[in-house]
Motif scaffolding. Structure first.
Motif, PDB file in Angstrom:
ATOM      1  N   SER A   5       0.819  -1.025   0.129  1.00 10.60           N
ATOM      2  CA  SER A   5       0.022   0.101  -0.097  1.00 10.60           C
ATOM      3  C   SER A   5       1.020   1.216  -0.033  1.00 10.60           C
ATOM      4  O   SER A   5       2.100   1.027  -0.234  1.00 10.60           O
ATOM      5  N   HIS A   6       0.379   2.288   0.174  1.00 11.87           N
ATOM      6  CA  HIS A   6       1.308   3.679   0.306  1.00 11.87           C
ATOM      7  C   HIS A   6       1.586   3.970   1.443  1.00 11.87           C
ATOM      8  O   HIS A   6       2.442   4.930   1.698  1.00 11.87           O
ATOM      9  N   ASP A   7       1.159   3.091   2.582  1.00 16.08           N
ATOM     10  CA  ASP A   7       1.819   3.436   3.965  1.00 16.08           C
ATOM     11  C   ASP A   7       2.769   2.360   4.565  1.00 16.08           C
ATOM     12  O   ASP A   7       3.528   2.774   5.482  1.00 16.08           O
ATOM     13  N   ILE A   8       3.144   1.530   3.526  1.00 13.99           N
ATOM     14  CA  ILE A   8       3.970   0.655   4.147  1.00 13.99           C
ATOM     15  C   ILE A   8       5.288   0.177   3.261  1.00 13.99           C
ATOM     16  O   ILE A   8       4.583   0.023   1.823  1.00 13.99           O
ATOM     17  N   ALA A   9       6.504  -0.112   3.419  1.00 15.33           N
ATOM     18  CA  ALA A   9       7.383  -0.201   2.476  1.00 15.33           C
ATOM     19  C   ALA A   9       8.154  -1.378   2.943  1.00 15.33           C
ATOM     20  O   ALA A   9       8.445  -1.435   4.197  1.00 15.33           O
ATOM     21  N   VAL A  10       8.360  -2.394   2.106  1.00 18.85           N
ATOM     22  CA  VAL A  10       8.963  -3.624   2.642  1.00 18.85           C
ATOM     23  C   VAL A  10      10.098  -3.944   1.644  1.00 18.85           C
ATOM     24  O   VAL A  10      10.205  -3.892   0.750  1.00 18.85           O
ATOM     25  N   PHE A  11      11.329  -4.049   2.418  1.00 22.42           N
ATOM     26  CA  PHE A  11      12.535  -4.290   1.722  1.00 22.42           C
ATOM     27  C   PHE A  11      13.148  -5.881   2.167  1.00 22.42           C
ATOM     28  O   PHE A  11      13.123  -6.211   3.380  1.00 22.42           O
ATOM     29  N   THR A  12      13.371  -6.413   1.227  1.00 25.44           N
ATOM     30  CA  THR A  12      14.206  -7.699   1.179  1.00 25.44           C
ATOM     31  C   THR A  12      15.547  -7.796   0.452  1.00 25.44           C
ATOM     32  O   THR A  12      15.670  -6.955  -0.297  1.00 25.44           O
ATOM     33  N   HIS A  13      16.002  -9.025   0.611  1.00 27.51           N
ATOM     34  CA  HIS A  13      17.330  -9.100  -0.296  1.00 27.51           C
ATOM     35  C   HIS A  13      16.802  -9.494  -1.723  1.00 27.51           C
ATOM     36  O   HIS A  13      15.892 -10.227  -1.815  1.00 27.51           O
ATOM     37  N   GLY A  14      17.598  -9.196  -2.792  1.00 31.06           N
ATOM     38  CA  GLY A  14      17.110  -9.609  -4.148  1.00 31.06           C
ATOM     39  C   GLY A  14      17.445 -11.065  -4.290  1.00 31.06           C
ATOM     40  O   GLY A  14      17.903 -11.903  -3.702  1.00 31.06           O
ATOM     41  N   THR A  96       6.804   1.346   8.209  1.00 35.29           N
ATOM     42  CA  THR A  96       5.516   2.253   8.169  1.00 35.29           C
ATOM     43  C   THR A  96       5.688   3.633   8.584  1.00 35.29           C
ATOM     44  O   THR A  96       6.737   4.238   9.043  1.00 35.29           O
ATOM     45  N   PRO A  97       4.611   4.530   8.272  1.00 35.86           N
ATOM     46  CA  PRO A  97       4.589   5.876   8.832  1.00 35.86           C
ATOM     47  C   PRO A  97       4.930   6.164  10.413  1.00 35.86           C
ATOM     48  O   PRO A  97       5.587   7.067  10.612  1.00 35.86           O
ATOM     49  N   ASP A  98       4.738   5.012  11.362  1.00 39.42           N
ATOM     50  CA  ASP A  98       5.142   5.177  12.691  1.00 39.42           C
ATOM     51  C   ASP A  98       6.200   4.474  13.135  1.00 39.42           C
ATOM     52  O   ASP A  98       6.859   4.912  13.970  1.00 39.42           O
ATOM     53  N   SER A  99       6.858   3.594  12.390  1.00 39.17           N
ATOM     54  CA  SER A  99       7.907   2.718  12.972  1.00 39.17           C
ATOM     55  C   SER A  99       8.545   1.855  11.604  1.00 39.17           C
ATOM     56  O   SER A  99       7.987   1.746  10.779  1.00 39.17           O
ATOM     57  N   LEU A 100       9.841   1.507  12.271  1.00 42.13           N
ATOM     58  CA  LEU A 100      10.608   0.547  11.486  1.00 42.13           C
ATOM     59  C   LEU A 100      10.636  -0.812  12.187  1.00 42.13           C
ATOM     60  O   LEU A 100      10.965  -0.967  13.390  1.00 42.13           O
ATOM     61  N   ILE A 101      10.425  -1.641  11.329  1.00 42.92           N
ATOM     62  CA  ILE A 101      10.265  -3.126  11.909  1.00 42.92           C
ATOM     63  C   ILE A 101      11.176  -4.090  10.891  1.00 42.92           C
ATOM     64  O   ILE A 101      11.061  -4.208   9.861  1.00 42.92           O
ATOM     65  N   VAL A 102      12.018  -4.700  11.919  1.00 42.86           N
ATOM     66  CA  VAL A 102      13.124  -5.551  11.135  1.00 42.86           C
ATOM     67  C   VAL A 102      12.667  -7.172  11.855  1.00 42.86           C
ATOM     68  O   VAL A 102      12.766  -7.192  12.987  1.00 42.86           O
ATOM     69  N   LEU A 103      12.334  -7.882  10.901  1.00 42.01           N
ATOM     70  CA  LEU A 103      11.985  -9.262  11.221  1.00 42.01           C
ATOM     71  C   LEU A 103      12.763 -10.371  10.189  1.00 42.01           C
ATOM     72  O   LEU A 103      12.975  -9.948   9.251  1.00 42.01           O
ATOM     73  N   ASN A 104      12.744 -11.629  10.770  1.00 39.51           N
ATOM     74  CA  ASN A 104      13.375 -12.489  10.060  1.00 39.51           C
ATOM     75  C   ASN A 104      12.096 -13.828   9.995  1.00 39.51           C
ATOM     76  O   ASN A 104      11.585 -14.288  11.044  1.00 39.51           O
ATOM     77  N   SER A 156      14.746   8.584   7.077  1.00 39.33           N
ATOM     78  CA  SER A 156      15.250  10.086   7.377  1.00 39.33           C
ATOM     79  C   SER A 156      13.804  10.905   7.146  1.00 39.33           C
ATOM     80  O   SER A 156      13.617  11.590   8.215  1.00 39.33           O
ATOM     81  N   GLU A 157      12.957  10.502   5.936  1.00 37.20           N
ATOM     82  CA  GLU A 157      11.769  11.265   6.069  1.00 37.20           C
ATOM     83  C   GLU A 157      10.764  10.592   7.294  1.00 37.20           C
ATOM     84  O   GLU A 157      10.126  11.797   7.419  1.00 37.20           O
ATOM     85  N   CYS A 158      10.702   9.660   7.353  1.00 34.78           N
ATOM     86  CA  CYS A 158       9.862   9.310   8.599  1.00 34.78           C
ATOM     87  C   CYS A 158      10.300  10.034   9.853  1.00 34.78           C
ATOM     88  O   CYS A 158       9.540  10.484  10.537  1.00 34.78           O
ATOM     89  N   LYS A 159      11.581  10.163  10.071  1.00 31.66           N
ATOM     90  CA  LYS A 159      12.026  10.890  11.330  1.00 31.66           C
ATOM     91  C   LYS A 159      11.663  12.124  11.307  1.00 31.66           C
ATOM     92  O   LYS A 159      11.273  12.784  12.279  1.00 31.66           O
ATOM     93  N   LYS A 160      11.860  12.829   9.921  1.00 27.60           N
ATOM     94  CA  LYS A 160      11.545  14.488   9.910  1.00 27.60           C
ATOM     95  C   LYS A 160      10.059  14.655  10.142  1.00 27.60           C
ATOM     96  O   LYS A 160       9.501  15.555  10.703  1.00 27.60           O
ATOM     97  N   LYS A 161       9.188  13.635   9.447  1.00 29.14           N
ATOM     98  CA  LYS A 161       7.852  13.791   9.592  1.00 29.14           C
ATOM     99  C   LYS A 161       7.313  13.828  11.077  1.00 29.14           C
ATOM    100  O   LYS A 161       6.584  14.655  11.512  1.00 29.14           O
ATOM    101  N   LYS A 162       7.976  12.821  11.719  1.00 28.31           N
ATOM    102  CA  LYS A 162       7.622  12.964  13.185  1.00 28.31           C
ATOM    103  C   LYS A 162       8.198  13.963  13.978  1.00 28.31           C
ATOM    104  O   LYS A 162       7.595  14.745  14.848  1.00 28.31           O
ATOM    105  N   ASP A 163       9.362  14.637  13.638  1.00 25.56           N
ATOM    106  CA  ASP A 163       9.828  15.892  14.225  1.00 25.56           C
ATOM    107  C   ASP A 163       8.889  17.008  13.832  1.00 25.56           C
ATOM    108  O   ASP A 163       8.802  17.889  14.634  1.00 25.56           O
TER     109      ASP A 163
END
Length: 169
Positions: A5-14, A96-104, A156-163
């Motif tokens: 969605s527009h509110d969450i970005a998911v990054f993985t290895h290629g 997410t707009p509120d947090s960074l989640i790292v999981l395995n 950095s954008e997430c942090k700026k938005k919160k600031d």
């Protein structure tokens, strides 16, 4: 990167990184198995020679200890390769707009996984093989995912938005 969605970005290895990690782990396991059989053959020969020439027992004991040490060192390499394989295949970094989640996804309690709210992220440190995302109360670690520069920009954008929201209140 995958976005559901527009509110969450998911990054993985290629796919290429995953394939390379799988290939290297397979090669490592193959050579460790060969090393095991070579050491077994060496031990059998040393035992036979020790029975024929018992006066050189110290030499044979030293050779057996060295070959056993090579097996232990090889096992250490295999464990590092398996750790890397699990990290590469299971790592998911979600922003997410509120947090960074790292999981395995392969192991629930993997080192470096967890969640940090955006307002608590203080800095990103580059290590030799991993990045540390340092928060006020917690530190998360990630390996280089695909499009990592975009991930850092979004952090950095997430942090700026919160600031900005902090100052408006």
């Amino acid at each position: 990167m995958q976005t559901n969605s527009h509110d969450i970005a998911v990054f993985t290895h290629g796919k290429l990184t995953r394939s390379f990690a799988f290939l290297i782990s397979g090669i490592g396991i193959f050579f460790y198995t060969r090393q095991f059989f070579v050491v077994k053959k060496i031990w059998e020969n040393l035992t036979a020679k020790q029975l024929l020439f018992p006066q050189s027992a110290d030499y044979y004991l030293a050779m057996k200890l060295l070959s056993a040490a090579s097996l232990v060192a090889g096992l250490g390499v295999i464990l590092v390769l398996l750790y890397t394989l699990i990290d590469v295949w299971g790592l998911k970094v979600m922003l997410t707009p509120d947090s960074l989640i790292v999981l395995n996804t392969l192991f629930k309690k993997f080192p470096g996984s967890g969640e940090i709210p955006c307002e608590e992220i203080e800095e990103i440190q580059k290590g030799m093989f991993r990045f540390k995302i340092v928060g006020k109360h917690k530190t998360l670690t990630i390996s280089g995912v695909e499009k990592i520069d975009l991930l850092f920009y979004l952090i950095s954008e997430c942090k700026k938005k919160k600031d900005v929201h902090k100052f408006k209140k």
